[in-house]
Write an enzyme that holds these catalytic residues in place. Structure first.
Site, short mmCIF file in Angstrom:
data_model
loop_
_atom_site.label_atom_id
_atom_site.label_comp_id
_atom_site.label_asym_id
_atom_site.label_seq_id
_atom_site.Cartn_x
_atom_site.Cartn_y
_atom_site.Cartn_z
N GLY A 48 0.83 -1.19 0.00
CA GLY A 48 0.00 0.00 0.00
C GLY A 48 0.87 1.24 0.00
N GLN A 53 3.09 9.97 1.30
CA GLN A 53 4.37 9.26 1.31
C GLN A 53 5.23 9.57 0.08
OE1 GLN A 53 2.42 5.24 2.25
NE2 GLN A 53 4.42 5.10 3.21
N CYS A 100 6.27 -0.02 7.35
CA CYS A 100 5.86 1.15 6.55
C CYS A 100 7.03 1.57 5.68
CB CYS A 100 5.45 2.28 7.49
SG CYS A 100 4.90 3.75 6.61
N LEU A 101 6.74 1.85 4.41
CA LEU A 101 7.81 2.28 3.49
C LEU A 101 8.43 3.60 3.93
CD1 LEU A 101 6.14 1.33 0.08
CD2 LEU A 101 7.89 0.09 1.34
N HIS A 142 -4.13 1.21 7.67
CA HIS A 142 -2.77 1.80 7.70
C HIS A 142 -2.69 2.96 6.70
CE1 HIS A 142 1.81 1.15 7.84
NE2 HIS A 142 1.62 2.01 6.85
N GLU A 143 -3.17 2.73 5.47
CA GLU A 143 -3.04 3.78 4.44
C GLU A 143 -3.94 4.98 4.73
OE1 GLU A 143 -0.54 3.50 2.64
OE2 GLU A 143 -0.21 1.38 3.07
N HIS A 146 -2.40 7.31 7.07
CA HIS A 146 -1.42 8.21 6.47
C HIS A 146 -2.08 9.52 6.02
CE1 HIS A 146 2.46 6.22 6.27
NE2 HIS A 146 1.94 5.11 5.79
NI NI Z 1 2.88 3.26 5.73
#
Ligand code: NI
Length: 187
Positions: A48, A53, A100-101, A142-143, A146
């Site tokens: 995701g 991000q 998380c990226l 999660h997304e 963000h």
């Molecule tokens: Ni993340």
């Protein structure tokens, strides 16, 4: 497809902590952004990605998860959405591992609702309503976090739920407790 630079939390870039703006109209430019986000997510690789991000404070997410969670290399389901909103949450909450990226190397056991209903706008500008459960429901939570400037360490029940993973000589992954300060204290 060119990929985008992923903003990481260690840069202190406020975009990760800012509530993102709603999308009024899904223009061609925003559809191309969603495609570039998909390419970036796949290259990372991740399941995701949210627009903040990649430095863009708009309510856009992409999610791609296995249709069968038991078969990670199999078929996937891809979502490209604007203005996703959780309109219903199951009472039941379960903890499972997340990463998380934007926080490379950190893992956490994060409590999430086991099922959610999400309303959003798809790439053609039509409203969609998604009944999600399990891993897919977790990734959406999660997304969507963000988009409100919330990162997964904010959601754990204690610092003991955060860790790094180290590969041991036998190939097994070992949990190493996270010792540093929280990424940012935020309720
Ligand atoms: Ni993340």
């Amino acid at each position: 497809m060119a990929t985008l630079n992923i903003v990481t939390a260690d840069t202190g870039d406020p975009v990760l902590r800012t509530r993102a703006a709603p999308v009024r109209k899904l223009t061609g430019e925003l559809r191309r952004l969603l495609d570039a986000m998909v390419a970036t997510m796949r290259e990372a690789p991740g399941v995701g990605l949210a627009a903040p991000q990649v430095g863009i404070s708009m309510r856009l997410i992409v999610v791609e998860t296995p249709v069968d969670p038991e078969e990670p290399g199999g078929d996937t389901r891809l979502h490209k959405l604007a203005n996703p909103e959780i309109v219903w949450r199951a009472d039941e909450v379960a903890e499972d591992q997340e990463a998380c990226l934007s926080i490379p190397g950190l893992y956490g056991d994060v409590p999430r609702h086991t099922a959610v209903q999400v309303e959003a706008m798809d790439v053609s500008g039509r409203p969609v309503s998604l009944a999600l459960d399990g891993f897919e429901a977790r990734v959406f939570q999660h997304e969507i976090d963000h988009l409100d400037g919330v990162l997964f360490p904010d959601r754990v029940t204690g610092i003991g739920k955060l860790y790094h993973l180290e590969q041991e000589d036998d190939g097994e992954l070992r949990r190493v407790p996270y010792r540093g300060p929280r990424v940012s204290a935020r309720a």
